[in-house]
Design an enzyme around this catalytic site. Structure first.
Site, PDB file in Angstrom:
ATOM      1  N   ASN A  55      -2.396  40.082   5.681  1.00 38.55           N
ATOM      2  CA  ASN A  55      -2.143  41.524   5.655  1.00 38.55           C
ATOM      3  C   ASN A  55      -1.227  41.902   4.499  1.00 38.55           C
ATOM      4  OD1 ASN A  55      -3.665  41.915   7.956  1.00 38.55           O
ATOM      5  ND2 ASN A  55      -1.923  42.148   9.327  1.00 38.55           N
ATOM      6  N   ARG A 403     -19.775  47.335   6.511  1.00 38.19           N
ATOM      7  CA  ARG A 403     -19.477  45.905   6.388  1.00 38.19           C
ATOM      8  C   ARG A 403     -20.420  45.135   7.295  1.00 38.19           C
ATOM      9  NH1 ARG A 403     -14.521  45.684   3.703  1.00 38.19           N
ATOM     10  NH2 ARG A 403     -13.043  47.374   4.189  1.00 38.19           N
ATOM     11  N   HIS A 463     -18.428  56.101   5.614  1.00 36.67           N
ATOM     12  CA  HIS A 463     -17.748  55.271   6.607  1.00 36.67           C
ATOM     13  C   HIS A 463     -18.301  55.486   8.005  1.00 36.67           C
ATOM     14  CE1 HIS A 463     -14.052  53.954   8.939  1.00 36.67           C
ATOM     15  NE2 HIS A 463     -14.232  52.952   8.111  1.00 36.67           N
ATOM     16  N   HIS A 620      -9.511  49.001  17.340  1.00 36.55           N
ATOM     17  CA  HIS A 620     -10.275  49.711  16.312  1.00 36.55           C
ATOM     18  C   HIS A 620     -10.956  50.962  16.859  1.00 36.55           C
ATOM     19  CE1 HIS A 620     -13.383  49.847  12.950  1.00 36.55           C
ATOM     20  NE2 HIS A 620     -12.259  49.657  12.294  1.00 36.55           N
TER      21      HIS A 620
END
Length: 747
Positions: A55, A403, A463, A620
């Site tokens: 990260n 992704r 997105h 998420h």
């Protein structure tokens, strides 16, 4: 290390907003805190230490890189904390240094002492037996030595391109008897010193392992190279051998150019190449000294600072292993497989006897189906695509991709569908950060197979997560849709918490069809009924919903807002939440990482609480709940509360219309607010406090609890309204029962 002045601290404390970047560092502290937990195994704790290191790499590449885009080009920037770019840099780096020191402390004082009892040991050459040293030397000669190339830097050799995130030895040498490498005599010691670099290839394993009875020894590759480095420098004196690692600016934006002749893919590829040459934002330097060969050269470090235009703030000293993400190799060692907790087997979605059926089309037609990953399997989504690829009645498939998994079943299903003559439209976002090359490669595979591929939209990142299947069924055409908060990635669906909705509801499918026409063609739709989209009007729509709650509170009607997102940063929305709080609206925010809203401030945000969930799974899911005087409006989708989501991305939120689905989303929010194992509460000063299990109470861990949710819990879930209306409960129970009976009968 320099400290932040009282004046700077005062500016930060007085601001009504929390700094985005300082908030992110606080998030990584919460990740690191998982490595402190004595309730976890050593391998779990090493995993979180490795995650915190990865990260931090990305933070210095993107966030610090973005800051340097202002500093290097003398552009003005005022952080949410109220600081200008120069003092903010100092505050940011000071906080980053503290975090790195915390990482080293956790490793040295809490994890390393547990190695021996857990059957492993981190060693140097001095710890090896004679035979083990021979094996290590042989490994160097055969596997490592051929890959190494010393790169000299002096007045006849240009400064080499050093790669980011790889281990590099800076070797300072001196020719004997005052003769330099150009056969010129010099009595000045600095003139006779030469600096060269040896990069250790990233594709070599970080550790060489040796087995000893019940213990596995792990010898870092840098120890092997250091021990044998004289083989690269014959007949010269080595003055110092310095191990370091650099991070470069990885932040880039594409030029906004509407010229059709511009090759968009070539531009992306060029930006990726430029990323490898980005300005240096951090240098990690090994500082500990265990033997005579481990000396550091201030001369070399000063040269690097001048070359890269950095100062002491950019230098991060380490007396431990450089790059804790290296521990992934140890965590993945088969010998320690039993030290990682076994993954819970996913459970079927509520109302279904199982989450994979012979005919996914029939199941979806029965009712809207909410999938909560990883508690529910991602298999129904994959099955929908794979069955659509083979089904002769399927006419078209449309999907947005951000992704993908490494061995993506999504790609294979789309390829198969194209082979079978179906119309396949794929909006492939090639600007997905750090996945650009893989996405370009996969998109071109699909294009060659006959799919209609759009490589993103130049000024925006796509997105949103949408899938539409068009199927001929007798005399009519039925559209099947999937909308989600997470990517079409079967790997991350096992690690990230997300929700997805499978439906044939014509209001949804009409909206999605219109949306695809907008992003793949040239269309301006009428108002969507169930979708809120960005950059069209998402911020405005959310502000409208917040203001409605404020109006209800002013009229003494029931009100409440609960939002669960990854990040909350958009100042306009934050201001509206502040106003709603001042109007009397209770607001509960669940924000995993960045939160720029300051809760609990007198006269500003007294009714706002913020908590963050950090644990076994990466949170998420995005859910937006508005109480609406007892008739809740609930949305989910791909967007966080961020400027980039509203202004620079193509995003969508979808309304949860089905009462059963809405209740499931409400339960997710309710249990997030009850968690006392993974939760941290944000305080007014910007720090987080770990939530403890109250005395006499049972631990409530949502990362376990969601595997055992019952329909009764879903039906009774409420927010901001403790009174459960019996008529509503009876109605929802009846709908659940009818839906379950239809689904089971169909199976």
């Amino acid at each position: 290390m320099a400290k932040v002045s009282e004046k700077v601290s005062s500016v930060i404390d007085q601001s009504d907003y929390l700094s985005r970047d300082l908030s992110w560092l606080k998030f990584n502290e919460r990740v690191l805190d998982q490595a402190r937990s004595p309730h976890r195994t050593l391998m779990e704790r090493l995993k979180f230490l490795a995650i915190s290191a990865s990260n931090l790499d990305e933070f210095f590449m993107i966030r610090v890189g973005s800051l340097y885009n202002y500093l290097d080009y003398h552009k003005q920037r005022v952080d949410y904390s109220g600081l200008r770019e120069v003092p903010f840099r100092k505050a940011l780096f000071t906080a980053a240094h503290q975090l790195c020191q915390d990482q080293q402390t956790v490793f040295t004082e809490q994890l390393l002492p547990l190695f021996i009892e857990n059957g492993l040991q981190l060693v140097t050459y001095d710890d090896l037996s004679a035979n083990e040293r021979i094996e290590a030397t042989d490994y160097f000669d055969k596997a490592i030595y051929p890959t190494l190339t010393p790169m000299l830097y002096d007045y006849t050799h240009t400064f080499p391109v050093l790669l980011a995130k790889v281990l590099i030895f800076g070797v300072v040498t001196q020719s004997p008897d005052g003769i330099d490498l150009q056969n010129q005599r010099s009595d000045d010691e600095d003139d006779r010193q030469r600096l060269s670099f040896v990069q250790i290839p990233a594709n070599l394993p970080r550790f060489l392992s040796f087995e000893r009875e019940d213990t596995i020894l792990f010898l870092p590759i840098e120890e092997i190279v250091r021990q044998n480095i004289k083989k690269l420098y014959r007949n010269v004196e080595i003055l110092s051998v310095n191990l370091f690692r650099i991070t470069r600016n990885g932040d880039f934006t594409l030029d906004e150019n509407d010229d059709d002749e511009v090759d968009f893919i070539d531009e992306v590829r060029q930006k990726i190449k430029n990323r490898r040459l980005g300005r240096v934002t951090r240098v990690e330097v090994e500082t500990y000294v265990n033997s005579a060969s481990r000396t550091n050269s201030p001369w070399m470090l000063n040269l690097l600072k001048k070359r890269w235009e950095i100062d002491d703030l950019n230098i991060f000293e380490s007396n431990n292993l450089l790059d804790f993400s290296a521990f992934w190799q140890i965590i993945g060692n088969p010998e320690f497989k039993d030290d990682m907790p076994r993954q819970h087997v996913p459970v079927p979605p509520l109302g279904l006897a199982r989450d994979k059926t012979d005919d996914i089309f029939e199941i979806i037609k029965q009712r809207d189906l909410l999938l909560h990953h990883p508690y529910n399997n991602f298999e129904p989504v994959l099955q929908l695509l794979e069955q659509s690829a083979e089904d002769p009645n399927v006419l078209a498939i449309k999907i947005t991709v951000y992704r993908l998994a490494k061995r993506s079943r999504i790609t294979e299903a789309l390829l198969k569908a194209a082979e079978n003559g179906k119309h396949v439209s794929v909006l492939f976002e090639v600007k997905a950060r750090f996945d650009e090359e893989n996405n370009i490669r996969e998109a071109q595979r699909l294009q060659k197979a006959g799919c209609f591929v759009i490589y993103g939209i130049s000024r925006f990142k796509t997105h949103t997560k949408l899938l539409l299947v068009v199927r001929s069924e007798g005399s009519r055409v039925v559209r099947y849709a999937h909308m989600a908060t997470g990517n079409y990635n079967e790997d991350t669906s096992k690690l990230y918490t997300d929700i997805g909705l499978l439906t044939t509801n014509e209001t949804y499918t009409h909206d999605i069809s219109e949306f695809f026409n907008v992003i793949t063609g040239h269309s301006l739709p009428n108002e969507y009924q169930y979708l809120i989209t960005a950059p069209r009007d998402m911020r405005d729509q959310l502000v409208r919903l917040i203001r409605l709650e404020a109006e209800n509170a002013k009229r003494d009607l029931p009100s409440g807002i609960c939002i669960k997102v990854n990040s909350l940063e958009d100042k306009l929305v934050i201001d509206e939440l502040y106003k709603a709080s001042q109007a009397g609206v209770p607001i509960r925010l669940i924000v995993r990482s960045i939160c720029c809203l300051r809760p609990h401030r007198d006269g500003l945000s007294e009714l706002i609480t913020v908590r963050s969930i950090v644990g076994d799974f990466l949170e998420h899911t995005r859910i937006y709940y508005f109480h609406n005087n007892g008739d809740p409006k609930v949305y989910s989708g791909s967007a966080d509360v961020m400027v980039r989501s509203f202004d620079r991305r193509i995003e969508s939120l979808f309304y949860l219309a089905d009462p059963r689905v809405k209740q499931q989303a409400i339960l997710i929010l309710k249990y997030n607010l009850l968690d006392n194992v993974n939760a941290y509460e944000l305080k007014e000063d910007g720090d987080f406090k770990k939530c403890d299990v109250p005395d006499g109470s049972e631990p409530f861990n949502i990362h376990q609890r969601f595997f055992d949710v019952t329909e009764k819990e879903v039906v009774e879930a409420r927010l901001f309204d403790p009174e459960i209306k019996l008529a509503e409960v009876a109605k929802i129970e009846e709908e659940y029962q009818e839906g379950a009976e239809r689904a089971i009968a169909d199976i």
